[in-house]
Design a protein around this motif. Structure first.
Motif, PDB file in Angstrom:
ATOM      1  N   ILE A  50      -2.776   0.699   6.457  1.00  0.00           N
ATOM      2  CA  ILE A  50      -2.585   0.358   5.043  1.00  0.00           C
ATOM      3  C   ILE A  50      -1.546   1.275   4.404  1.00  0.00           C
ATOM      4  N   LYS A  51      -1.587   2.565   4.761  1.00  0.00           N
ATOM      5  CA  LYS A  51      -0.633   3.533   4.216  1.00  0.00           C
ATOM      6  C   LYS A  51       0.789   3.213   4.663  1.00  0.00           C
ATOM      7  N   ASN A  78      -6.922  -0.370   9.404  1.00  0.00           N
ATOM      8  CA  ASN A  78      -7.463   0.930   9.017  1.00  0.00           C
ATOM      9  C   ASN A  78      -6.597   1.617   7.959  1.00  0.00           C
ATOM     10  N   GLU A  79      -7.049   2.791   7.554  1.00  0.00           N
ATOM     11  CA  GLU A  79      -6.377   3.501   6.455  1.00  0.00           C
ATOM     12  C   GLU A  79      -4.930   3.842   6.795  1.00  0.00           C
ATOM     13  N   ARG A  80      -4.676   4.232   8.050  1.00  0.00           N
ATOM     14  CA  ARG A  80      -3.311   4.578   8.472  1.00  0.00           C
ATOM     15  C   ARG A  80      -2.392   3.369   8.390  1.00  0.00           C
ATOM     16  N   SER A 111       2.028   0.061   2.943  1.00  0.00           N
ATOM     17  CA  SER A 111       2.335   0.351   1.540  1.00  0.00           C
ATOM     18  C   SER A 111       3.687   1.043   1.404  1.00  0.00           C
ATOM     19  N   SER A 116       0.627   3.760  14.164  1.00  0.00           N
ATOM     20  CA  SER A 116      -0.796   4.030  13.903  1.00  0.00           C
ATOM     21  C   SER A 116      -1.584   4.227  15.197  1.00  0.00           C
ATOM     22  N   SER A 159      -7.663  -9.035   7.167  1.00  0.00           N
ATOM     23  CA  SER A 159      -7.793  -7.589   6.982  1.00  0.00           C
ATOM     24  C   SER A 159      -6.472  -6.883   7.281  1.00  0.00           C
ATOM     25  N   GLU A 160      -6.163  -5.842   6.481  1.00  0.00           N
ATOM     26  CA  GLU A 160      -4.935  -5.084   6.676  1.00  0.00           C
ATOM     27  C   GLU A 160      -5.127  -3.936   7.673  1.00  0.00           C
ATOM     28  N   ASN A 169      -3.150  -6.000  12.892  1.00  0.00           N
ATOM     29  CA  ASN A 169      -4.606  -5.955  13.012  1.00  0.00           C
ATOM     30  C   ASN A 169      -5.143  -7.211  13.696  1.00  0.00           C
TER      31      ASN A 169
END
Length: 711
Positions: A38-39, A34-36, A42, A464, A31-32, A117
């Motif tokens: 991943i952002k 949470n959303e923060r 990216s 994060s 898993s990458e 993570n």
């Protein structure tokens, strides 16, 4: 017989590449976060991709100019100066080098958030993901290297019907020049990028603003994380690819002159395959406990690398007997391989000793921060200089042992004035020692490449706002990564010194075969002596160019970060976001602009020296740059690694801890060491080998047109 067994190279390449693919899948299944997270990942990935695209575009232009020159030399002279296939060999070497670095960088940018993570669950899981990503880099490099070499052998032997082992080997050396050419641009450009961002982020963020490392308020923090990937992964991958290929093809070139023929060429290839198998076994032994200290983490990595080296040493004995059993010195060749393996492990150990904060040198360096910035800088310079002692003694011992064990003697020339067979056999031993040193590169590079992944993971954890214990775990992995990165650089420069010696002799053989005159390569020749001075000068001018490039690029980042802190209201209160893209753009522009001149020095200086001083002057140049480059590279890499870990040692709570005056002094020391260990230092080992391969490539031009022949 052995010329029909080179298909084993395809087997070794397949094993390495399949394992790399499995490790890649293992990383991508994680898993990458949470959303923060991943952002952030990216953004780092996007910046790294954009930089590499721009870098490869710039490199391609210069690369194509050299390619056209080689085409003219090969076809314009009807193959007299260069075999007609040489430009293609040069081209493919560069392409493979680009591919090795690019694949490693791609997996690293996908693994950083996944490592952070995983570290939120346990230290062992974080280590597992980061090391798996490093394994992709390590095994892709050795897999593509063997694939490149084996394909070229079959093309030359069976499609072009070349039956002279020495002629085949010399064309493969040209393939190595293409790899070295791209690697130097990748190392220098990536090194300038990453250190400009790192220095700018640290000086303004940590020292002036007093905010933590990788704080999301720092406009340079994304550029810093991008730099870890384009410099410490993509640049390093291209670097170690050319080191690996260069050591094997240099030994190929010596096999013919040593009268070992196809068997002598087959042995380094087979040894590389054995090394891949042993590296695969060793990689499964790397794991750790949740309560692990940095020392136990280091022990875990040592277990894997040392096991691989021991297995390789054991299997090399029957391999030498099977391949060279009919030769007089097969046992001596095995001893040469052992000297390379043991020498590589010894260089790794002493690199750890001088750069890890588990040992006295780095702890004493951290203690020198108690009296300010000046003393920690003086202490780091002193430590780096002192660390050259062990590396030079180890390589010196490996050279002497491998030379005399393989049949070398003090009789250098035979009655015709050519190199004696015993001398060439001794040199073959030195070449095979270099292959032995890099035979387990798959796992050695994996332990090196995992470091930037862990570093990025720590940055993502900080930005994060993950729990403090996660940052502590990623910091432990990152600190270990600094040590393993220094170890990887030690392996690279150690093997470079052995490979450069082999290439130097190959150059002498080549130029002597192109002239009826008996050339004087002794130190009593004024052209050789002047060439040595020029070689030593090249080391320092090249290092100065790369250091100056970092300075100029870093200054632009410092100015920009200060501007954003001053003009964008609310950054320090988390009410406004910094302009990360502006720093990424400045780093890209600075790196691309500044990397060309130092990279071209390695091409222009050997050719210019040859055209003025003749072939003997080039020999002096190669000797001078090899000796001085080796010492300076070790000094820079170890000093930089020690400064970095001294800073982390203070951040762990010693000597005042984070935010103290001692910490600020250590940060300044670390910023001085950044271009030492990640730009100038690691680029020198490529400089050494590229000078040699350029000299070989243009030997026909130098023999035909030089000013000395008119005196």
């Amino acid at each position: 017989m052995f010329e029909n067994l080179f298909w084993i190279g395809f087997v070794g390449a397949a094993l390495a590449l399949v394992f790399a693919w499995l490790q890649r899948n293992k990383v991508m299944r994680a898993s990458e976060g949470n959303e923060r997270m991943i952002k952030l990942a990216s953004a780092i990935r996007s910046g790294a991709n954009a930089y590499l695209k721009a870098q490869y575009t710039t490199v391609a232009k210069v690369f194509c100019v050299v390619f056209v020159i080689l085409l003219i030399m090969a076809f314009g002279t009807k193959g007299k100066m260069l075999p007609k296939v040489t430009p293609i060999a040069y081209l493919t070497g560069g392409i493979w080098s680009v591919l090795a670095g690019f694949i490693g960088m791609k997996i690293a940018t996908y693994a950083n958030a996944r490592t952070a993570n995983a570290a939120s669950e346990s230290l062992n899981k974080g280590l597992n993901i980061a090391f798996s990503a490093g394994s992709v880099m390590g095994f892709v490099v050795v897999g593509l290297g063997l694939l490149d070499i084996t394909i070229w052998f079959f093309v030359l032997k069976y499609l072009l019907h070349m039956n002279d082992p020495h002629a085949i080997a010399n064309i493969m050396v040209m393939n190595g020049m293409g790899a070295s050419f791209v690697a130097l641009f990748a190392r220098v450009g990536g090194g300038i990028y990453t250190k400009a961002a790192d220095v700018g982020a640290d000086l303004v963020g940590k020292v002036e603003a007093g905010i933590p490392e990788d704080d999301p308020r720092n406009p340079a923090t994304i550029a810093d994380n991008v730099g870890d990937n384009v410099g410490d992964v993509a640049g390093m991958g291209a670097d170690l690819f050319e080191s690996y290929v260069g050591s094997i093809v240099a030994t190929f070139a010596l096999a013919g002159t040593a009268n070992y023929g196809w068997a002598g060429m087959f042995l380094p290839l087979a040894l590389a395959v054995v090394g891949i198998i042993c590296s695969l076994i060793g990689s499964f032994l790397i794991r750790t406990r949740e309560d692990a200290t940095q020392m136990s983490l280091l022990k875990s990595l040592r277990t894997g690398t040392y096991t691989a080296a021991i297995l390789s040493a054991v299997l090399a004995a029957p391999l030498c007997w099977l391949v060279l059993g009919k030769a007089d010195h097969w046992l001596g060749v095995y001893i040469a391989i052992l000297s390379g393996l043991v020498g590589g492990c010894a260089i790794g150990y002493f690199t750890e000793y001088y750069t890890s904060d588990n040992y006295r040198p780095t702890q004493e360096l951290a203690a020198s921060s108690e009296t300010g910035t000046a003393t920690i800088i003086i202490g780091g310079v002193s430590l780096g200089m002192r660390s050259t002692l062990t590396s030079i003694l180890i390589v010196g011992a490996a050279v002497l042992i491998s030379y005399f064990a393989s049949g070398g003697s003090k009789v250098i020339l035979d009655e015709t004035g050519a190199f004696s067979v015993s001398f060439n056999q001794g040199l073959y031993g030195i070449g095979i020692a270099g292959v032995g040193m890099l035979s387990t590169l798959g796992i050695t590079l994996a332990t090196d490449a995992y470091g930037p992944v862990a570093d990025n993971a720590g940055g993502i954890a900080q930005m994060s706002n993950m729990p403090e214990e996660v940052r502590q775990r990623t910091d432990a992995l990152d600190s270990l990564g600094n040590t393993t990165a220094a170890t990887g650089k030690g392996f690279a420069i150690g093997s470079a010194s052995l490979t450069a010696l082999a290439l130097l002799v190959d150059y002498v053989n080549m130029v002597q075969s192109k002239t009826d005159e008996v050339l004087n390569f002794t130190l009593t020749s004024p052209t050789v002596l002047v060439g040595m001075f020029l070689g030593a000068m090249l080391t320092f001018v090249f290092s100065a160019s790369t250091m100056s490039a970092v300075q100029k690029a870093a200054q632009s980042i410092v100015v920009e970060v200060r501007r954003q802190f001053r003009e964008i209201a609310g950054i320090m209160e988390y009410k406004a976001d910094p302009d990360y893209s502006r720093c990424v753009s400045l780093c890209t522009k600075g790196a691309l602009h500044e990397m060309v001149v130092p990279a071209l020095l390695a091409v222009v200086v050997p050719i210019a020296t040859g055209l003025i001083l003749g072939p003997t002057g080039v020999v002096g140049l190669l000797a001078g740059v090899s000796v001085s480059g080796f010492a300076v590279a070790v000094f820079m890499s170890n000093a930089g690694g020690a400064w970095d870990n001294a800073k982390k040692y203070i951040e762990s709570g010693h000597h005042g801890g984070k935010g103290s005056e001692q910490h600020k002094a250590a940060v300044v020391g670390d910023t001085v060491g950044d271009p030492f260990k990640d730009t100038a230092g690691p680029s020198l080992n490529i400089l050494i080998k590229l000078c040699s391969t350029v000299s070989i490539m243009f030997s026909g031009l130098i023999v035909a047109y030089n000013l000395m022949q008119y005196l």
